[in-house]
Design a protein around this motif. Structure first.
Motif, PDB file in Angstrom:
ATOM      1  N   SER A   1       1.285  -8.868  -6.359  1.00 33.28           N
ATOM      2  CA  SER A   1       0.209  -8.389  -5.008  1.00 33.28           C
ATOM      3  C   SER A   1      -1.000  -8.591  -5.804  1.00 33.28           C
ATOM      4  O   SER A   1      -1.334  -8.415  -7.073  1.00 33.28           O
ATOM      5  CB  SER A   1       0.702  -7.096  -5.051  1.00 33.28           C
ATOM      6  OG  SER A   1      -0.333  -6.500  -4.219  1.00 33.28           O
ATOM      7  N   GLU A   2      -1.650  -8.863  -5.004  1.00 31.44           N
ATOM      8  CA  GLU A   2      -3.501  -9.014  -5.450  1.00 31.44           C
ATOM      9  C   GLU A   2      -3.835  -7.413  -5.556  1.00 31.44           C
ATOM     10  O   GLU A   2      -4.826  -7.516  -6.577  1.00 31.44           O
ATOM     11  CB  GLU A   2      -4.218  -9.637  -4.300  1.00 31.44           C
ATOM     12  CG  GLU A   2      -4.031 -11.122  -3.825  1.00 31.44           C
ATOM     13  CD  GLU A   2      -4.648 -11.763  -2.973  1.00 31.44           C
ATOM     14  OE1 GLU A   2      -5.683 -10.917  -2.474  1.00 31.44           O
ATOM     15  OE2 GLU A   2      -4.534 -12.833  -2.756  1.00 31.44           O
ATOM     16  N   LYS A   3      -3.423  -6.511  -5.158  1.00 28.95           N
ATOM     17  CA  LYS A   3      -3.768  -5.222  -5.193  1.00 28.95           C
ATOM     18  C   LYS A   3      -3.072  -4.684  -6.671  1.00 28.95           C
ATOM     19  O   LYS A   3      -2.066  -4.490  -6.791  1.00 28.95           O
ATOM     20  CB  LYS A   3      -3.277  -4.243  -4.033  1.00 28.95           C
ATOM     21  CG  LYS A   3      -3.908  -2.890  -4.133  1.00 28.95           C
ATOM     22  CD  LYS A   3      -3.281  -1.994  -2.979  1.00 28.95           C
ATOM     23  CE  LYS A   3      -3.843  -0.713  -3.047  1.00 28.95           C
ATOM     24  NZ  LYS A   3      -3.440   0.156  -1.654  1.00 28.95           N
ATOM     25  N   LYS A   4      -3.922  -4.013  -7.560  1.00 25.92           N
ATOM     26  CA  LYS A   4      -3.519  -3.714  -8.847  1.00 25.92           C
ATOM     27  C   LYS A   4      -2.731  -2.175  -8.498  1.00 25.92           C
ATOM     28  O   LYS A   4      -3.292  -1.585  -7.856  1.00 25.92           O
ATOM     29  CB  LYS A   4      -4.638  -3.355  -9.806  1.00 25.92           C
ATOM     30  CG  LYS A   4      -5.053  -4.808 -10.340  1.00 25.92           C
ATOM     31  CD  LYS A   4      -5.625  -4.548 -11.633  1.00 25.92           C
ATOM     32  CE  LYS A   4      -5.787  -5.847 -12.532  1.00 25.92           C
ATOM     33  NZ  LYS A   4      -6.541  -5.452 -13.951  1.00 25.92           N
ATOM     34  N   ALA A   5      -1.730  -2.107  -9.313  1.00 22.72           N
ATOM     35  CA  ALA A   5      -0.942  -0.824  -9.445  1.00 22.72           C
ATOM     36  C   ALA A   5      -1.379   0.117 -10.661  1.00 22.72           C
ATOM     37  O   ALA A   5      -1.837  -0.509 -11.474  1.00 22.72           O
ATOM     38  CB  ALA A   5       0.373  -1.208  -9.165  1.00 22.72           C
TER      39      ALA A   5
ATOM     40  N   GLY B   1       3.254  -0.330  -7.287  1.00 27.32           N
ATOM     41  CA  GLY B   1       2.703  -1.696  -6.756  1.00 27.32           C
ATOM     42  C   GLY B   1       3.089  -2.150  -5.202  1.00 27.32           C
ATOM     43  O   GLY B   1       4.370  -1.597  -4.979  1.00 27.32           O
ATOM     44  N   ASP B   2       2.459  -2.897  -4.639  1.00 22.47           N
ATOM     45  CA  ASP B   2       2.831  -3.315  -3.427  1.00 22.47           C
ATOM     46  C   ASP B   2       4.262  -4.179  -3.035  1.00 22.47           C
ATOM     47  O   ASP B   2       4.972  -4.045  -2.541  1.00 22.47           O
ATOM     48  CB  ASP B   2       1.671  -3.934  -2.632  1.00 22.47           C
ATOM     49  CG  ASP B   2       0.673  -3.183  -2.278  1.00 22.47           C
ATOM     50  OD1 ASP B   2       0.843  -1.863  -2.405  1.00 22.47           O
ATOM     51  OD2 ASP B   2      -0.523  -3.647  -1.674  1.00 22.47           O
ATOM     52  N   LYS B   3       4.346  -4.846  -4.300  1.00 26.86           N
ATOM     53  CA  LYS B   3       5.601  -5.954  -4.490  1.00 26.86           C
ATOM     54  C   LYS B   3       6.599  -5.160  -4.442  1.00 26.86           C
ATOM     55  O   LYS B   3       7.752  -5.604  -4.041  1.00 26.86           O
ATOM     56  CB  LYS B   3       5.415  -6.975  -5.557  1.00 26.86           C
ATOM     57  CG  LYS B   3       6.306  -7.840  -5.730  1.00 26.86           C
ATOM     58  CD  LYS B   3       6.086  -8.782  -6.795  1.00 26.86           C
ATOM     59  CE  LYS B   3       7.347  -9.898  -6.882  1.00 26.86           C
ATOM     60  NZ  LYS B   3       7.050 -10.955  -8.009  1.00 26.86           N
ATOM     61  N   VAL B   4       6.633  -4.124  -4.897  1.00 25.46           N
ATOM     62  CA  VAL B   4       7.777  -3.126  -5.543  1.00 25.46           C
ATOM     63  C   VAL B   4       8.135  -2.514  -4.185  1.00 25.46           C
ATOM     64  O   VAL B   4       9.419  -2.272  -3.508  1.00 25.46           O
ATOM     65  CB  VAL B   4       7.860  -2.367  -6.502  1.00 25.46           C
ATOM     66  CG1 VAL B   4       8.911  -1.264  -6.392  1.00 25.46           C
ATOM     67  CG2 VAL B   4       7.587  -3.005  -7.790  1.00 25.46           C
ATOM     68  N   VAL B   5       7.303  -1.567  -3.388  1.00 21.97           N
ATOM     69  CA  VAL B   5       7.550  -0.564  -2.430  1.00 21.97           C
ATOM     70  C   VAL B   5       7.381  -1.085  -1.151  1.00 21.97           C
ATOM     71  O   VAL B   5       7.633  -0.533  -0.198  1.00 21.97           O
ATOM     72  CB  VAL B   5       6.550   0.488  -2.728  1.00 21.97           C
ATOM     73  CG1 VAL B   5       6.647   1.142  -3.640  1.00 21.97           C
ATOM     74  CG2 VAL B   5       5.073  -0.203  -2.361  1.00 21.97           C
TER      75      VAL B   5
END
Length: 240
Positions: free
Chosen positions: A137-141, A2-6
């Motif tokens: 994040s709106e982008k799903k991981a 996920g974008d929030k982590v990376v």
């Protein structure tokens, strides 16, 4: 992940993985040992995960288990995490956890209960609090599609820090212990600013006994300069 982590990480890392798999008549056992060099990784996370590109550092992940359970350890610079995982159900369950930030070692496996320890010269809880408040994040991981386990809250907490930032207040020479027992939480605090004990029951009843309290709240100074009352009528309504 996920974008929030990376999004707070940059760079790349060489790594190697050793796998030892043993088969028997009733199942199997395995051991994993992953090592990574973090010198070419930069991290914008708060301390202790803050790291500049080129700064030396290593990561190691060890795991062993069978078709029913996994014992795992993760070691990063100034961070250690270990867990006992039950994988007999559809969703893995973290049966026991131990997170150490700063100095300190692993507990002897198998561990029991959920523990959180901070042993460091400095630590800023406010920075981590703001980080966890960030929207997802709106982008799903890929992890969002998996049956991932829930992270349990610790039942024992120990904080030893020379400088601690919490609630906008600087605390010094802090030794704090919290433990959950059946019926509620028990707290003990000893620092330059405050010393005492507290109990918080499952019925939302709070009992506090302080031997010493001397804290500096910058907001109070601002209110004094603006000739504002520290306790307003709205505050009193909340109390009653």
């Amino acid at each position: 992940m996920g974008d929030k982590v990376v999004s707070r990480l940059a760079g790349h890392s060489p790594w190697n993985l050793d796998v030892d798999l043993q088969l028997n008549d009733v199942g199997f056992t395995y051991q994993l040992d992953l090592n990574a060099n973090l010198a070419t990784i930069a991290s914008d996370y708060p301390y202790p995960l803050k790291k500049a590109y080129g700064e030396a550092g290593k990561a190691r992940l060890q795991a062993s288990g069978n078709q029913q359970a996994i014992t795992a350890r993760l070691q990063l610079p100034s961070v250690k995490y270990q867990t006992e995982i039950d994988i007999t159900g559809d969703v893995p369950v973290l049966k026991a956890t131990n997170l150490v930030l700063g100095k300190g070692g692993f507990k002897i496996s198998p561990i029991v209960g959920h523990h959180f320890q901070v042993r460091s010269d400095k630590f800023n809880f406010d920075q981590w609090s703001e980080l966890f408040k960030e929207p997802p994040s709106e982008k799903k991981a890929l992890l969002d599609e998996l049956n991932k386990p829930k992270l349990p809250l610790p039942k024992r907490v120990n904080v030893e820090a020379k400088e601690l930032m919490l609630g906008g207040i600087e605390w010094h020479d802090v030794n704090f212990n919290a433990r959950y027992k059946k019926g509620g939480w028990q707290f003990e605090l000893d620092s330059q600013e405050a010393k005492g004990q507290a109990n918080y029951s499952d019925k939302n009843e709070l009992f506090v006994a302080l031997k010493r309290l001397h804290i500096y709240v910058p907001e109070f100074d601002k209110k004094a300069q603006d000739d504002e009352s520290l306790i307003t009528q709205e505050n009193l309504k909340l109390l009653w």
